[in-house]
Structure formats: C-alpha cells, structure tokens
Design a protein around this motif. Structure first.
Motif, PDB file in Angstrom:
ATOM      1  N   LYS A  49       0.858  -1.079   0.089  1.00 49.63           N
ATOM      2  CA  LYS A  49       0.166  -0.186   0.055  1.00 49.63           C
ATOM      3  C   LYS A  49       0.908   1.374   0.090  1.00 49.63           C
ATOM      4  CE  LYS A  49      -3.920  -1.997   2.505  1.00 49.63           C
ATOM      5  NZ  LYS A  49      -4.792  -2.069   3.671  1.00 49.63           N
ATOM      6  N   ALA A  50       1.835   1.287   0.820  1.00 49.98           N
ATOM      7  CA  ALA A  50       2.763   2.560   0.800  1.00 49.98           C
ATOM      8  C   ALA A  50       3.389   2.545  -0.440  1.00 49.98           C
ATOM      9  CB  ALA A  50       3.804   2.109   1.932  1.00 49.98           C
ATOM     10  N   ILE A  51       3.799   1.492  -1.215  1.00 51.64           N
ATOM     11  CA  ILE A  51       4.762   1.634  -2.362  1.00 51.64           C
ATOM     12  C   ILE A  51       3.551   2.314  -3.491  1.00 51.64           C
ATOM     13  CG2 ILE A  51       5.537   0.285  -4.444  1.00 51.64           C
ATOM     14  CD1 ILE A  51       6.488  -1.510  -2.262  1.00 51.64           C
ATOM     15  N   GLU A  52       2.278   1.693  -3.353  1.00 52.75           N
ATOM     16  CA  GLU A  52       1.259   2.193  -4.639  1.00 52.75           C
ATOM     17  C   GLU A  52       1.002   3.483  -3.989  1.00 52.75           C
ATOM     18  OE1 GLU A  52      -1.713  -0.630  -4.301  1.00 52.75           O
ATOM     19  OE2 GLU A  52      -0.675  -1.906  -5.769  1.00 52.75           O
ATOM     20  N   ALA A  53       0.999   3.999  -2.817  1.00 43.26           N
ATOM     21  CA  ALA A  53       0.603   5.438  -2.424  1.00 43.26           C
ATOM     22  C   ALA A  53       1.940   6.477  -2.996  1.00 43.26           C
ATOM     23  CB  ALA A  53       0.620   5.599  -0.915  1.00 43.26           C
ATOM     24  N   SER A 109       1.533   6.654  -6.863  1.00 43.65           N
ATOM     25  CA  SER A 109       0.065   7.469  -7.320  1.00 43.65           C
ATOM     26  C   SER A 109       0.828   8.974  -7.547  1.00 43.65           C
ATOM     27  CB  SER A 109      -0.663   7.503  -6.274  1.00 43.65           C
ATOM     28  OG  SER A 109      -0.426   7.992  -4.966  1.00 43.65           O
ATOM     29  N   GLN A 110       2.045   9.358  -7.027  1.00 42.64           N
ATOM     30  CA  GLN A 110       2.372  10.813  -7.312  1.00 42.64           C
ATOM     31  C   GLN A 110       2.997  11.013  -8.766  1.00 42.64           C
ATOM     32  OE1 GLN A 110       4.658  12.443  -3.578  1.00 42.64           O
ATOM     33  NE2 GLN A 110       5.386  10.376  -4.158  1.00 42.64           N
ATOM     34  N   PHE A 111       3.317   9.921  -9.377  1.00 38.77           N
ATOM     35  CA  PHE A 111       3.844  10.040 -10.883  1.00 38.77           C
ATOM     36  C   PHE A 111       3.318   8.880 -12.005  1.00 38.77           C
ATOM     37  CE2 PHE A 111       6.941   8.209  -7.786  1.00 38.77           C
ATOM     38  CZ  PHE A 111       7.090   7.209  -8.435  1.00 38.77           C
ATOM     39  N   PHE A 112       2.537   7.915 -11.451  1.00 44.12           N
ATOM     40  CA  PHE A 112       2.005   6.911 -12.310  1.00 44.12           C
ATOM     41  C   PHE A 112       0.313   7.249 -12.031  1.00 44.12           C
ATOM     42  CE2 PHE A 112       5.990   3.916 -11.599  1.00 44.12           C
ATOM     43  CZ  PHE A 112       6.488   4.344 -12.546  1.00 44.12           C
ATOM     44  N   ASN A 113      -0.235   6.763 -13.074  1.00 40.07           N
ATOM     45  CA  ASN A 113      -1.515   6.771 -13.365  1.00 40.07           C
ATOM     46  C   ASN A 113      -2.229   5.675 -12.760  1.00 40.07           C
ATOM     47  OD1 ASN A 113      -1.967   9.595 -14.266  1.00 40.07           O
ATOM     48  ND2 ASN A 113      -1.908   8.736 -16.247  1.00 40.07           N
ATOM     49  N   THR A 114      -1.279   4.476 -12.820  1.00 36.15           N
ATOM     50  CA  THR A 114      -1.999   3.338 -12.503  1.00 36.15           C
ATOM     51  C   THR A 114      -0.845   2.511 -11.637  1.00 36.15           C
ATOM     52  OG1 THR A 114      -3.245   3.003 -14.471  1.00 36.15           O
ATOM     53  CG2 THR A 114      -2.863   0.804 -13.196  1.00 36.15           C
ATOM     54  N   PRO A 115      -0.638   2.656 -10.431  1.00 35.52           N
ATOM     55  CA  PRO A 115       0.670   2.113  -9.901  1.00 35.52           C
ATOM     56  C   PRO A 115       0.734   0.598  -9.716  1.00 35.52           C
ATOM     57  CG  PRO A 115      -0.537   3.744  -8.498  1.00 35.52           C
ATOM     58  CD  PRO A 115      -1.380   3.610  -9.833  1.00 35.52           C
ATOM     59  N   ASP A 116       1.640   0.095  -9.726  1.00 35.66           N
ATOM     60  CA  ASP A 116       1.918  -1.398  -9.896  1.00 35.66           C
ATOM     61  C   ASP A 116       2.256  -2.017  -8.796  1.00 35.66           C
ATOM     62  OD1 ASP A 116       4.559  -0.928  -9.898  1.00 35.66           O
ATOM     63  OD2 ASP A 116       4.767  -1.694 -11.923  1.00 35.66           O
TER      64      ASP A 116
END
Length: 279
Positions: free
Chosen positions: A63-67, A70-77
């Motif tokens: 969750k932390a990685i995806e958060a 989300s600052q620079f990717f529209n779809t965090p992986d």
C-alpha cells in the motif's frame, strides 16, 4: 546514496517482485523516512519486518509503495525495481537538494541553565532512557540508522510538560507510526516532542512557561510501548529537523541519524532535569 541499495525487486509478487528479506527491509526503511520527510503518513509501511504478506492487496508495504507511486503513475503497480522509476523517485526524496515543506526558523540563541529546566513529566519513567533501544544513538533498522533522541516510556495519554519557557514554532504534524510531533524553541535549544497525540494543548505561535502542559503521549500503531521521543537541537543550523540522507547528522561511526546537523544528545540534560519535576 550509499546508505541504501537493493539487489532485486520489492512489492507485489503477482507483478514479479522477488522480495528478498534484506531488500524488503531496506525499502520499508526508505518509505518510512520518505513519509517523515514529506509529511505523508500514507507512505509509511507500518512495521519494519522484511516481509510482504501473502495477501499482498492488504499488505502495508505494498500500500505504501502504491501510495508513493500515485504521485507519478496513473496506475501504480506496487513494485519497486532496481534502478527503475519508482526507485529513482524514492532516492530523490531521500537524497535530493530541494524540500518543498515549509520549515520553522530558529529564534536567537538564549542560554538556558539545565538546573532551571524541568523534566517533561511529573514523575520519572519506570525504566531509564540511557540503555537499550531507548538511548540516544541506539541502532535502528539493523544498523542502517541511529536513534535520534531519548525515549521516555509512559502510558498513552500521559500529559507532557514544557521543559522551560519558549515559543511553539510548528503545529503538531504527523511523525511516526500513527503519532505526531511538536516543536518548541526554548531559547538555548529547539526541542521536538515526538510520538504525541494529534491534538496538542498548544499551537504554533503560543508562548509556553516552564512546566506548562503541552501535549499527551500518543499511541504507536505497531509498537506496544507508548512513549515521548525527545529530540534536542542546539540551533547552530536552520531548516527541517528530519533531513535527507546526504545532509544528515551522523554518529562518530558514520551511521546517519536522518536529522539536522545540530542534533544534540538529550541524555546529559535529562540526567539533570530528572531532579526538577513539574508541580
């Protein structure tokens, strides 16, 4: 940034992450520091345990990685790969030259006698602040960083008192593992009262008197023991107290504190202040 390196990918296994223990632990430490620097609790991975849960959708590190992504990717992986975009962005946060966060400015240095200062609680903790993980300089994150303050163990909700007169220079802000911090310029030094509750008893600009109640001990989410984490700074530097790795204070052995260069060891002062409890 020599303090941090990973050998393989970290994050969602379903996206190909390898998740070696040391790599996961490194990423967790980096995300926690990024959360402190950017004042973004959503970047905090929770416990530093070197693991990713089998239920990766509910894993705090994922969750932390995806958060963060989300600052620079529209779809965090949910994956950090060696040398790729997410890794580079995380390194930039920890080691970059710019800092967009507003920071308080130290007032003039006004000498304060330790014998006139008060202990921050009406009683002494059951255990000391000079040994174990509680002491200043104790190793954290398997030696990747050093403890930047002294921990005073008290139950959640215990009232914290100003050690001497001063001016509040920062409103309570998110600090660590669900707790907050408050900064007060006490003339001869700046104190950060860390791991407190969000709703402090004073606000930025307030003048405090010696022994005045200022906050209450917070509730750490992943640690059973609650405490006041006390940091002191001698005001020979300016800027944010939590700093990026390239600018951090370090121990004599070169271990980073992740704190401003004028960080002080609170131990000698607490050893005097313990003889002067607030009324």
């Amino acid at each position: 940034m020599p303090e941090f390196a990973i050998s393989n990918s970290v994050g969602r296994r379903t996206k190909g992450a390898v998740n070696q223990f040391a790599d996961v632990e490194t990423v967790q430490n980096m995300l926690r520091l990024a959360a402190m620097i950017e004042f973004r609790p959503q970047f905090d991975p929770g416990g530093i345990d070197g693991t990713i849960d089998a239920n990766e959708a509910g894993d705090d590190t994922v969750k932390a990685i995806e958060a963060f992504q989300s600052q620079f990717f529209n779809t965090p992986d949910g994956v950090i790969e060696v040398g790729k975009r997410t890794w580079r962005e995380l390194v930039d946060v920890l080691d970059g030259d710019d800092d967009n966060q507003p920071v308080p400015v130290n007032g003039p240095v006004v000498p304060v006698s330790d014998s006139e200062c008060l202990f921050p609680f009406k009683s002494l903790p059951e255990v000391n602040w000079t040994e174990g993980m509680r002491r200043f300089g104790a190793t954290r994150s398997n030696g990747a960083r050093a403890h930047a303050g002294c921990d005073l163990y008290f139950p959640t909700g215990t009232v914290i008192h100003a050690v001497t007169s001063g001016t509040v220079i920062a409103d309570p802000y998110w600090f660590y593992d669900g707790t907050y911090a408050l900064e007060i310029d006490h003339g001869g030094f700046v104190a950060r009262y860390g791991e407190i509750q969000k709703h402090a008893l004073v606000r930025k600009g307030d003048h405090v008197s010696p022994g005045q109640p200022i906050a209450k001990v917070g509730n750490l989410l992943s640690i059973v023991q609650s405490m006041l984490h006390l940091e002191l700074y001698d005001k020979s530097a300016q800027g944010a107290l939590t700093v990026k790795t390239s600018k951090t204070a370090k121990t004599s052995g070169g271990i980073p504190f992740w704190r401003r260069k004028d960080l002080m060891d609170p131990t000698p002062k607490l050893n005097v202040w313990k003889n002067n409890l607030p009324l």
